[in-house]
Motif scaffolding. Structure first.
Motif, short mmCIF file in Angstrom:
data_model
loop_
_atom_site.label_atom_id
_atom_site.label_comp_id
_atom_site.label_asym_id
_atom_site.label_seq_id
_atom_site.Cartn_x
_atom_site.Cartn_y
_atom_site.Cartn_z
N ALA A 25 -23.09 -30.98 -39.24
CA ALA A 25 -22.41 -29.91 -38.51
C ALA A 25 -20.93 -30.23 -38.35
CB ALA A 25 -23.06 -29.72 -37.14
N HIS A 26 -20.61 -31.48 -38.11
CA HIS A 26 -19.21 -31.86 -37.96
C HIS A 26 -18.44 -31.67 -39.28
CE1 HIS A 26 -15.66 -33.88 -36.54
NE2 HIS A 26 -15.72 -34.71 -37.56
N LYS A 27 -19.05 -32.09 -40.37
CA LYS A 27 -18.40 -31.93 -41.67
C LYS A 27 -18.24 -30.45 -42.03
CE LYS A 27 -19.89 -36.35 -43.54
NZ LYS A 27 -20.75 -37.05 -44.48
N ALA A 28 -19.27 -29.65 -41.72
CA ALA A 28 -19.23 -28.23 -42.05
C ALA A 28 -18.23 -27.47 -41.17
CB ALA A 28 -20.61 -27.61 -41.91
N SER A 29 -17.93 -27.99 -39.99
CA SER A 29 -17.05 -27.28 -39.07
C SER A 29 -15.63 -27.15 -39.63
CB SER A 29 -17.01 -27.99 -37.72
OG SER A 29 -16.34 -29.23 -37.81
N HIS A 30 -15.27 -27.98 -40.58
CA HIS A 30 -13.94 -27.91 -41.17
C HIS A 30 -13.83 -26.81 -42.22
CE1 HIS A 30 -12.80 -31.57 -39.16
NE2 HIS A 30 -13.87 -32.18 -39.64
N GLN A 31 -14.97 -26.36 -42.75
CA GLN A 31 -14.94 -25.37 -43.82
C GLN A 31 -15.70 -24.09 -43.49
OE1 GLN A 31 -16.63 -27.59 -47.00
NE2 GLN A 31 -14.83 -28.83 -47.33
N ASN A 32 -16.87 -24.22 -42.90
CA ASN A 32 -17.73 -23.06 -42.71
C ASN A 32 -18.27 -23.08 -41.28
OD1 ASN A 32 -19.62 -21.05 -42.79
ND2 ASN A 32 -20.52 -21.69 -44.74
N ARG A 33 -17.66 -22.32 -40.40
CA ARG A 33 -18.00 -22.36 -38.99
C ARG A 33 -19.42 -21.83 -38.72
NH1 ARG A 33 -16.87 -25.18 -34.53
NH2 ARG A 33 -17.52 -23.95 -32.77
N SER A 34 -19.84 -20.81 -39.44
CA SER A 34 -21.18 -20.26 -39.20
C SER A 34 -22.27 -21.26 -39.58
CB SER A 34 -21.37 -18.94 -39.93
OG SER A 34 -21.25 -19.13 -41.32
N LEU A 35 -22.06 -21.99 -40.67
CA LEU A 35 -23.01 -23.03 -41.06
C LEU A 35 -23.04 -24.13 -40.02
CD1 LEU A 35 -24.95 -24.32 -43.09
CD2 LEU A 35 -22.96 -25.30 -44.24
N SER A 36 -21.88 -24.49 -39.52
CA SER A 36 -21.79 -25.51 -38.49
C SER A 36 -22.57 -25.10 -37.24
CB SER A 36 -20.33 -25.79 -38.13
OG SER A 36 -20.24 -26.68 -37.05
N ASP A 37 -22.42 -23.84 -36.84
CA ASP A 37 -23.15 -23.33 -35.66
C ASP A 37 -24.66 -23.36 -35.89
OD1 ASP A 37 -20.76 -22.91 -34.37
OD2 ASP A 37 -20.69 -20.76 -34.84
N LYS A 38 -25.08 -23.03 -37.10
CA LYS A 38 -26.51 -23.05 -37.42
C LYS A 38 -27.06 -24.47 -37.34
CE LYS A 38 -29.79 -22.04 -41.03
NZ LYS A 38 -29.99 -22.38 -42.40
N LEU A 39 -26.30 -25.43 -37.89
CA LEU A 39 -26.74 -26.82 -37.85
C LEU A 39 -26.77 -27.35 -36.42
CD1 LEU A 39 -24.82 -28.20 -40.95
CD2 LEU A 39 -27.29 -27.89 -40.74
N MET A 40 -25.82 -26.93 -35.59
CA MET A 40 -25.80 -27.35 -34.19
C MET A 40 -27.01 -26.80 -33.44
SD MET A 40 -23.46 -29.48 -33.44
CE MET A 40 -23.47 -29.38 -31.66
N SER A 41 -27.40 -25.58 -33.73
CA SER A 41 -28.57 -25.01 -33.05
C SER A 41 -29.85 -25.74 -33.49
CB SER A 41 -28.69 -23.52 -33.32
OG SER A 41 -28.98 -23.26 -34.66
N GLU A 42 -29.92 -26.14 -34.75
CA GLU A 42 -31.06 -26.93 -35.21
C GLU A 42 -31.09 -28.29 -34.53
OE1 GLU A 42 -31.25 -27.22 -39.48
OE2 GLU A 42 -31.02 -25.06 -39.73
N ALA A 43 -29.92 -28.89 -34.35
CA ALA A 43 -29.83 -30.17 -33.67
C ALA A 43 -30.27 -30.04 -32.22
CB ALA A 43 -28.40 -30.72 -33.76
N GLU A 44 -29.94 -28.95 -31.58
CA GLU A 44 -30.36 -28.73 -30.19
C GLU A 44 -31.88 -28.60 -30.09
OE1 GLU A 44 -28.66 -28.91 -27.34
OE2 GLU A 44 -27.01 -29.60 -28.62
#
Length: 55
Positions: A25-44
């Protein structure tokens, strides 16, 4: 040597998954914010499962 064939517990597997999702999610946050948000919700969701196992 003796821990070579030791299997991971469910808690260890979930913690590894949680850490991996946070890193992705951290790596994706630099390029694709929606993917980062999806990964963060999975982590939660994984974090909730960890909390349930701790109780």
């Amino acid at each position: 040597m003796f821990g070579l064939f030791k299997k991971k517990t469910e808690m260890e597997k979930l913690q590894d998954t949680y850490k991996s999702l946070l890193e992705k999610a951290h790596k994706a946050s630099h390029q694709n914010r929606s993917l980062s948000d999806k990964l963060m919700s999975e982590a939660e969701e994984v974090a909730k499962k960890i909390d349930l196992l701790k109780k």
